[in-house]
Design an enzyme around this catalytic site. Sequence first.
Site, mmCIF file in Angstrom:
data_model
loop_
_atom_site.group_PDB
_atom_site.id
_atom_site.type_symbol
_atom_site.label_atom_id
_atom_site.label_comp_id
_atom_site.label_asym_id
_atom_site.label_seq_id
_atom_site.Cartn_x
_atom_site.Cartn_y
_atom_site.Cartn_z
ATOM 1 N N TYR A 224 0.822 -1.209 0.000
ATOM 2 C CA TYR A 224 0.000 0.000 0.000
ATOM 3 C C TYR A 224 0.861 1.266 0.000
ATOM 4 C CZ TYR A 224 -4.686 -1.927 0.907
ATOM 5 O OH TYR A 224 -5.896 -2.548 0.814
ATOM 6 N N LYS B 28 3.235 -15.504 2.985
ATOM 7 C CA LYS B 28 3.449 -16.253 1.746
ATOM 8 C C LYS B 28 4.958 -16.486 1.662
ATOM 9 C CE LYS B 28 2.005 -18.027 -2.174
ATOM 10 N NZ LYS B 28 1.117 -19.201 -2.266
ATOM 11 N N ASP C 27 -2.853 -18.299 1.084
ATOM 12 C CA ASP C 27 -3.829 -18.990 0.228
ATOM 13 C C ASP C 27 -4.537 -20.098 1.010
ATOM 14 O OD1 ASP C 27 -1.356 -20.248 0.305
ATOM 15 O OD2 ASP C 27 -1.315 -20.790 -1.818
ATOM 16 N N ASP D 2 -6.345 -6.978 4.253
ATOM 17 C CA ASP D 2 -7.476 -6.324 3.591
ATOM 18 C C ASP D 2 -8.386 -7.385 2.982
ATOM 19 O OD1 ASP D 2 -9.002 -4.206 2.410
ATOM 20 O OD2 ASP D 2 -8.039 -4.673 0.501
ATOM 21 N N ASP E 143 -12.361 -9.004 4.478
ATOM 22 C CA ASP E 143 -13.615 -8.987 3.702
ATOM 23 C C ASP E 143 -14.177 -10.403 3.645
ATOM 24 O OD1 ASP E 143 -13.358 -6.273 3.092
ATOM 25 O OD2 ASP E 143 -13.948 -6.561 1.001
#
Length: 351
Positions: free
Chosen positions: A142, A189, A221, A245, A249
């Site tokens: 970001y 990751k 994942d 983020d 959601d």
Amino acid sequence: MKMNIALLAGDGIGPEVIDQAVKVCNAICNKYNHEISWRPALTGAAAIDAVGEPYPDETHEICVSSDAVLFGAIGHPRFDNDPSAKVRPEQGLLKMRKKLGLFANVRPTFTFPSLIDKSPLKRERIEGTDLVFLRELTGGIYFGERGRKDEGETAFDTCTYTRSEVVRLAKKGFELAMTRSKKLCCVDKANVLETSRLWRETVQRMEKDYPEVEVSYEFVDAVAMRLVQWPNSYDVLITENLFGDILTDEASVISGSMGLMPSASVGESIALYEPIHGSYPQAAGKDIANPLATVLSAAMMFDGFGLNEEANAIKNVVNKSLEKGVVTEDLSEGAKSFKTSEVGDWLAANI
Ligand code: IPM
Ligand code: MN
């Protein structure tokens, strides 16, 4: 207690949901003898229109001189489909997070007893879910270097983390785990990304300082899959900005609606409370958006001030509204639905 609260309604449904949170907070103040002085300030597209800048200096001054910030939402469709826009509302949100030093975003995921059968996920999977994401909020992709090269034909965004950024976020994660079930999951990751290997190495080094906390390391994942399959297997999860983020959601589906999930952003000093949903422009001005995520963010604000009874009073009245079906159309499933403002009035009246 006397509190000065910066009130940043922002864009889209922001002002409508913020209005309901204010009603609820004022009702709490009446009942428990507190006093809130609300200090409205501009952010997002609304601020761009007024002063050409999505997080103006005056707004920052109001935030830093307040005891907390209550925030609605940011974003406007007229910027989304214009890749050449020079200023974007979202830049205001990112600038605000950075300038206020809000490096940790606390996003709890829990279920509401009366909504369990409304989730697209099966009851037996989600019942009892109670987990918290700690999303790193002021670093990573970001905030990394970005741009275009090759005459605009190549674009890049870079993800950078320093060890100290990981340490301060992970420390909050370990501390939170100590107050809960002492289970911490580091989401990364590390099989591909160097920043993830730094995260993993750093958290591994910190384990010895928290011998009681059982730490697991999982790839993002796999977490994306297991989160909706076995949400009960998680308690505190720490992760970098973009992974957090996306996963939060996803996690909102467990609760039944994005319109329910609150968050707190904390860091160096002041804290900011905001729903995890966006500005939902399609609903703006229609008085149909679910105000509960913002109302529950206000509950987190009272918890942040150590006013747990007040926070619980808000959580209880929210549960009661869900049980009684005093809900907006996203939750009413064809039954009678209530307007945003009616839900706010009902909550305030029932405190
Ligand atoms: C959130 C939002 C923001 C983010 C956007 C609006 C910049 O999606 O708070 O999760 O990506 O952090
Ligand atoms: Mn998001």
